[in-house]
Write an enzyme that holds these catalytic residues in place. Structure first.
Site, PDB file in Angstrom:
ATOM      1  CD  GLU A 122     -41.859   9.505  -3.947  1.00 53.46           C
ATOM      2  OE1 GLU A 122     -40.661   9.222  -4.097  1.00 53.46           O
ATOM      3  OE2 GLU A 122     -42.253  10.440  -3.213  1.00 53.46           O
ATOM      4  CD  GLU A 142     -40.627  14.448  -7.824  1.00 60.66           C
ATOM      5  OE1 GLU A 142     -41.382  14.076  -6.917  1.00 60.66           O
ATOM      6  OE2 GLU A 142     -40.897  14.267  -9.032  1.00 60.66           O
TER       7      GLU A 142
END
Length: 268
Positions: A122, A142
């Site tokens: 990110e 994740e």
């Protein structure tokens, strides 16, 4: 008004200013694979909020040690045992930091090596240009951690690789590396040697551009992607009207007109 960046305020970021206006910003938690705790995020907000007003012409964003960034500091996350509201505000600070990077108007060149994972991806996707070396690998684990992205991956990484690949990465933990990762758009450059050396070369090249041109390229393009086609066309015309008539560009245009400026040539 130009402001100064007080380097002494920064503990998790190592800052180095070069004479040509290029700054090197290094994530400096190598024993944690440069995982992002809340203090590091606050330092990113601090630096990238100040950089456009401090005469910073370009930034090389790097990671100390063998890895760029392994993402969210899971130990801190576990120990804090945050409430949903608390973690929502943590995510909003991540967004603040990364938006300051993407929309701030200062070119950010990321030098990637080793892990670019989860929140590290990110962070990298918020840079305008990404350079990877042969050790670099990208993942969004994740799903395996019982988590969901909270720092903009659903926006920026999806823009880079597409919805289906983004979902696949999160569901299965798929890892991308090498030329395949570069071809997908996770990086724009892949090098055999040092990603830092190439990133610094690119940063120095971009720092030679006029600051207003760089501001438009590194801010307006992202804003226009959030608009309808009609609104983006109007905004583009307005930005071009301002940038393309800036007094500092006159000498560069004159050099083109009298054929003293370098021409664009094909790569040999």
């Amino acid at each position: 008004m130009t402001v100064e960046i007080d380097i002494s305020r920064f503990k998790n970021l190592d800052l180095q200013a070069h004479d040509d206006g290029v700054w090197v910003v290094t994530l400096n938690r190598p024993t944690k694979r440069n995982a992002l705790d809340i203090d590091t995020i606050e330092e990113l907000v601090d630096f990238f909020s100040t950089a456009p007003r401090a005469g910073v012409k370009a930034v090389v964003l790097a990671g100390a040690g063998d890895h760029f960034c392994a993402g969210l500091d899971l130990i801190e996350h576990h120990d804090e045992d945050r409430s949903p509201a608390d973690f929502m505000h943590v995510c909003l600070r991540w967004h603040e930091a990364f938006n300051k990077m993407e929309y701030g108007g200062v070119p950010v060149i990321a030098a990637l090596q080793g892990a670019v994972v989860g929140g590290g991806l990110e962070l990298a996707s918020s840079a305008h240009v990404r350079v990877m070396d042969q050790s670099t690998y990208f993942a969004l684990p994740e799903g395996q951690r019982g988590l969901f992205t909270g720092g903009g991956a659903t926006i920026r990484v999806t823009d880079l690789v597409g919805k289906s690949r983004m979902i696949d990465m999160m569901l299965t933990g798929r890892v991308y590396q090498g030329q395949e990762a570069c071809d997908l758009g996770l990086a724009q450059y892949i090098v055999e040697g040092s990603s830092f050396d190439k990133a610094l070369e690119l940063a120095r090249r971009t720092a030679e551009n006029l600051p207003l041109s760089n501001f438009a390229i590194c801010s307006a393009v992202s804003h226009m992607q959030n608009m309808s086609a009609m609104d983006a066309a109007y905004a583009e015309a307005v930005v071009a009207g301002v940038v393309n008539t800036q007094p500092d560009a006159r000498a560069r245009l004159a050099a083109f007109a009298d054929k003293s400026a370098a021409r664009v040539r094909r790569n040999d």
